[in-house]
Design a protein around this motif. Structure first.
Motif, PDB file in Angstrom:
ATOM      1  N   PHE B 444       0.844  -1.200   0.000  1.00 21.07           N
ATOM      2  CA  PHE B 444       0.000   0.000   0.000  1.00 21.07           C
ATOM      3  C   PHE B 444       0.873   1.242   0.000  1.00 21.07           C
ATOM      4  N   THR B 448      -2.000   5.469   3.431  1.00 23.46           N
ATOM      5  CA  THR B 448      -3.064   4.477   3.612  1.00 23.46           C
ATOM      6  C   THR B 448      -3.395   4.326   5.085  1.00 23.46           C
ATOM      7  N   ALA B 451      -8.018   1.007   7.893  1.00 22.28           N
ATOM      8  CA  ALA B 451      -9.220   0.382   7.339  1.00 22.28           C
ATOM      9  C   ALA B 451      -8.890  -0.484   6.129  1.00 22.28           C
ATOM     10  N   PHE B 452      -7.831  -0.135   5.395  1.00 22.00           N
ATOM     11  CA  PHE B 452      -7.443  -0.930   4.224  1.00 22.00           C
ATOM     12  C   PHE B 452      -7.047  -2.345   4.648  1.00 22.00           C
ATOM     13  N   ALA B 455     -10.028  -4.368   5.737  1.00 24.32           N
ATOM     14  CA  ALA B 455     -10.824  -4.840   4.601  1.00 24.32           C
ATOM     15  C   ALA B 455     -10.188  -6.075   3.961  1.00 24.32           C
ATOM     16  N   LEU B 456      -8.863  -6.062   3.805  1.00 24.47           N
ATOM     17  CA  LEU B 456      -8.186  -7.216   3.220  1.00 24.47           C
ATOM     18  C   LEU B 456      -8.430  -8.472   4.047  1.00 24.47           C
ATOM     19  N   ARG B 458     -11.044  -9.126   5.911  1.00 18.60           N
ATOM     20  CA  ARG B 458     -12.453  -9.545   5.907  1.00 18.60           C
ATOM     21  C   ARG B 458     -12.825 -10.277   4.616  1.00 18.60           C
ATOM     22  N   ALA B 459     -12.246  -9.836   3.494  1.00 19.47           N
ATOM     23  CA  ALA B 459     -12.704 -10.354   2.203  1.00 19.47           C
ATOM     24  C   ALA B 459     -12.701 -11.883   2.123  1.00 19.47           C
ATOM     25  N   TRP B 462     -15.434 -13.338   4.588  1.00 14.99           N
ATOM     26  CA  TRP B 462     -16.817 -13.107   4.208  1.00 14.99           C
ATOM     27  C   TRP B 462     -17.238 -13.986   3.043  1.00 14.99           C
ATOM     28  N   VAL B 463     -16.317 -14.266   2.126  1.00 16.63           N
ATOM     29  CA  VAL B 463     -16.645 -15.176   1.028  1.00 16.63           C
ATOM     30  C   VAL B 463     -17.027 -16.534   1.609  1.00 16.63           C
ATOM     31  N   ASP B 467     -16.723 -14.493  10.058  1.00 13.99           N
ATOM     32  CA  ASP B 467     -16.240 -13.150  10.407  1.00 13.99           C
ATOM     33  C   ASP B 467     -15.679 -13.205  11.815  1.00 13.99           C
ATOM     34  N   LYS B 492     -13.231   1.223  10.692  1.00 15.98           N
ATOM     35  CA  LYS B 492     -13.366   2.684  10.714  1.00 15.98           C
ATOM     36  C   LYS B 492     -12.015   3.384  10.854  1.00 15.98           C
ATOM     37  N   ARG B 494      -8.966   5.464  10.574  1.00 15.04           N
ATOM     38  CA  ARG B 494      -8.526   6.532   9.695  1.00 15.04           C
ATOM     39  C   ARG B 494      -7.110   6.976   9.964  1.00 15.04           C
TER      40      ARG B 494
END
Lengths: 596, 596
Positions: B444, B448, B451-452, B455-456, B458-459, B462-463, B467, B492, B494
């Motif tokens: 990244f 950055t 949160a980035f 997200a990586l 979780r992906a 979640w598929v 979780d 969240k 930041r």
């Protein structure tokens, strides 16, 4: 009498003197503060020559400046004559820098309060106050006074947007919005955005070339009644009858009475007003009558963003029609490009021609972007007669176009190989494709915000050391705006992604001076039943192949290849049967590359 | 004289009457408001029996409640006798619900201002005001008055943290912080967090079992001088000499003079104070002297979070030592578990034993979590004599432990198969492993935020429809706190991820009633030179194998297998040579599974 530009500017300065201001603002926006303006309101273009969708000019006694944003840096320099106006693409502080440069202080700058939003004026005042500059509202637009051959205002006929497509009656929509108003404790909402009214009343028109709406205003009350401010002659009897008694129609010249009625019905309860879409003039009219304003987002935005099942069906149908046009175009292009006779404008025209073959087509949803070579790297490039480049040699052609169809709005971007693409182009195209697929395959639970999808799109790009400088995508309307407020698909996006949203998935990579790549499909947010009751995924509705010449299969993971295989199988299954034979054969050959 | 719990509560109620309050708050925190408290300050435990790291009790005339958060729901119910206190794990509104339930209104509740933070009291007042409840500060802690056999306060000797490890002299650190204070326009910063002082002055001690610091306070001025409030007898001459004249030492009993000096030097310039770490009492002392407070995060947080090259080296060294201990443990466990003689406590003890074999080991960095079967699904489970489960049959053992070493702090989580794991366990383990790898491989650009990475992680989960309900990870200190403020690694988040940050990568999945999975390594944020000058990636410093019995290779992509191969190759290369022969053979067998 057609004035030259220097005559226009002199005349405007003369009007400025008459009303006693030292400067005057000419914004791009009109009374409706939308992304598009009808020809009669293209005041900024008429005065400065600039046609970008965002900008404001400041004219003072002996100087002027046109301020726009980074999207239009190159365009504003190309279109505006420096003899009359300086230019800047630093939207945030361009005006202040101009004022500092020329020490413009303790003067009065006039503005037409009807064409600036509440928030815009507040921000301008904050910027200009420190210089002792007074921003003074001047009723009546000074440009209109001198624009003698100004086109007439649009007044196309209104037609119904069938419930077959909408999935909800206008009456049900009014109930939904009224409930929201009650929950928010407001007496009414002022609907400044014509697309809000179109959705609410299930009506369409053709006042704007790209957005099928009637430029009008409305008030919706917490009891569900609506006052629609539009020339009654534009609304056919049948449409009026279907709307029923709860919707009254007021001619625009009686708008002051609309405000009076608003006051007498709201009394001391607040009225919801969107500060970006509502003009300073209208807010002033309300405050003059002691109406209490509550600033907030229009209550229509989220309900409209969550498409009904009927809308989702007609969106899919519109996209199948659009796919036929695009695939026929791609097939034609592959055969034609080698002759070296094409240029960017010709390509844009040909896409339009293919779309026009469909009787459900109602015009483009935005001006086509056809950028060959380095033009593709200019994110908001639009070809015109001066700039249209010949498509020859070796390179990449970026094509971003869309259409309005009777039941839906489309927006799609593909990149086409011309001649022999370099290996680097193929690596970058495939990396952007991986980014696109990461989003297309996403699964996420209820409550997830746009930042999650943005992160998924960045991960494969960043591993390859590349990135794109815009948002992942935007909301899209259903036979409405191609850029519809919905969910913020950016790294900071905190809005929740809701079921039924129609959004664009458009990552890219722009190599300045060389080429641009963007791969865009529209997707619907749908339940991911196979995963779990709280999960959602994205269903891609754009069904057009990617480019085999640019896709390096060796760079793709098993899941990416699987997704591409399933996607191209769908294209052949759903679109194949609708294509002319030759184009169908082209589609089969192209899709098989991805079907492993 | 050891009081029974009912005697303790009666005595406390008696003190409440004496000072004229209807209720009294007993928080978990002490004067230093940190995550850990020394035995002498375990007041909440002494009164209620609850040992969780976050909580507050309210005692009124005939009732009481212990409020904690969701991590400790099960624990608080297990530890607190309902005869004396109700319990709740709804931290946000638990107190209010108790007050509503018993209609506690228009009363006075006392609190010791020295053990509540500024922000905490503000929030409490906001919650209790509507009930007409007055929160009244009572100097002197009522629990201390009745706790006759209270342990003594810690006063371990201070030692230097060598510049070899720190990479920056204390003098340079003072200059860096002083510059920040000047930029912020503050005269000084009050350092309430003992770990801030330890970092700043390059000193360590042993006042807390898990955090190698001296419980003390300090003020740093914008000219770089520091006043350190600590018993001078604790600071060896050598350390004092190295600190030099810019650092003065004040005994704690003279703290009021520290505040006077602060006022006379700051005058009307603001003093930076952290509202979560600074007690209400200290803030009150400052306000009584008309010191202007500027509430904000300690200036030490970010500089400390960005580890120097020297720190990064000593962190890597500490992790190699820790890896030896862990691998020896895993090898031992595999041979031992089949005998059915182990339980959770024995396992926790054995990990500690292996760590103790290293002379650089300075004690655990937190209390080991060893959760077998359904205990693993309780995220903050700690085994004790009552709950320690036997490790037998078929299931998963979750092991989260860490150590303090002379040059670094470790924290690592692995999951071990016991008997025959089910296919579902293996699918879930592998899915969590994919989540971990997605973060470990991330690339990244500068700017950055956390949160980035969230997200990586979780992906892939979640598929698979799973979780985890905690953050992705946390910052870690260098021979300091295992939970160090740094960057927010949540959806969240930041805060920007900076070069040199040491953070944990610990996604998981908790199947209530069955098993828990968490796979944690620590990682350093390093430049990704191969990608580009503005890019960063994560370098994993924890070097311990994953479990072949639980990893389904068929679920892994080529890139995931590649990462695992490179990781396990590193383990053999870097740790192999340091292992006893038998353990080295075990490591080779285990790692080869991942090396394709």
């Amino acid at each position: 009498m057609m004035l030259s530009q220097s005559e226009r500017i002199a005349a405007l300065r003369s009007e400025m003197v008459k009303v006693g201001v030292d400067g005057y603002l000419i914004p791009r926006g009109d009374e409706y503060l939308g992304e598009y303006v009808p020809p009669c309101n293209e005041r900024l273009e008429w005065v400065t020559g600039f046609t970008g969708s965002n900008g404001v000019a400041l004219l003072v006694a002996t100087k002027g400046v046109v301020v726009t944003d980074a999207r239009y840096g190159i365009q504003v320099r190309a279109q505006v004559d420096r003899k009359f106006f300086e230019t800047t693409d630093q939207f945030n502080d361009g005006l202040v820098k101009f004022i500092q440069k020329y020490k413009i202080q303790n003067v009065t700058i006039g503005f037409d309060p009807a064409v600036h939003g509440i928030a815009a004026i507040r921000n301008l005042r904050a910027q200009l106050d420190p210089f002792g500059i007074v921003l003074k509202p001047i009723d009546g637009n000074l440009v209109d006074l001198i624009w003698h051959d100004r086109p007439g205002a649009p007044h196309t006929g209104v037609e119904a947007f069938l419930e077959t497509y909408a999935g909800l009656s206008a009456s049900d929509k009014r109930t939904i919005i009224a409930e929201k108003l009650k929950d928010m404790g407001v007496a009414a909402a002022f609907l400044a955005d014509p697309t809000d009214i179109a959705w609410l009343l299930n009506v369409r028109a053709r006042d704007l070339a790209m957005v099928p709406v009637a430029l009008s205003r409305a008030v919706i009350y917490a009891d569900g009644t609506v006052e629609w401010v539009i020339d009654p002659l534009r609304v056919p009897l049948e449409v009026k009858r279907n709307l029923g008694n709860a919707v009254s129609i007021t001619p625009p010249e009686s708008f002051p009475e609309t405000i009076m009625r608003l006051k007498s019905r709201a009394l001391r309860d607040p009225v919801l007003v969107d500060e970006r879409m509502t003009s300073y003039a209208i807010a002033q009219m309300m405050e003059d009558r002691n109406i209490i304003l509550k600033l907030g987002t229009s209550p229509v935005v989220i309900p409209r963003a969550c498409k009904t099942s009927a809308e989702q069906q007609s969106i899919r149908d519109a996209h199948r029609r659009d796919a036929v046009a695009l695939i026929r175009f791609l097939s034609w292009f592959e055969g034609e490009v080698g002759r070296g006779q094409l240029d960017e404008l010709a390509v844009a025209d040909k896409i339009l021609w293919f779309r026009k073959q469909d009787p459900a087509f109602r015009g483009p949803s935005f001006e086509t972007i056809a950028g060959y070579g380095s033009n593709g790297a200019i994110v908001h490039y639009r070809a015109d007669e001066n700039t249209s480049r010949k498509i020859m040699g070796n390179g990449l052609l970026l094509l971003d176009s869309g259409g309005q169809y009777v039941g839906g709005t489309t927006d799609i971007t593909r990149v086409l190989a011309v001649g022999d693409p370099t290996d680097e182009m193929r690596v970058h195209y495939t990396t952007v494709l991986k980014s696109h697929i990461a989003v297309a395959r996403a699964v996420f639970p209820r409550g997830t915000s746009g930042a999650f999808l943005d992160a998924l799109s960045r991960a494969p790009l960043w591993v390859g050391g590349i990135d794109y400088g815009h948002r992942l995508g935007h909301g899209v309307g259903c036979f409405l705006s191609v850029h519809e407020p919905s969910v913020d698909l950016s790294a900071k996006g905190r809005d929740e992604i809701f079921l039924g949203m129609l959004i664009s998935n458009e990552p890219g990579y722009y190599r300045e001076g060389e080429y641009g790549i963007r791969l865009e499909n529209l997707v619907l947010v749908v339940p991911a039943d196979m995963v779990g009751p709280e999960y959602r995924t994205l269903d891609t509705v754009s069904l057009v192949p990617f480019d085999p010449a640019l896709t390096k299969l060796s760079m793709l993971s098993a899941e990416e290849k699987e997704w591409l295989s399933a996607y191209h199988t769908r294209i052949l299954d759903e679109i194949g049967p609708m294509l002319p034979q030759a184009d169908r054969m082209w589609a089969e050959m192209t899709c098989r590359y991805f079907m492993g």
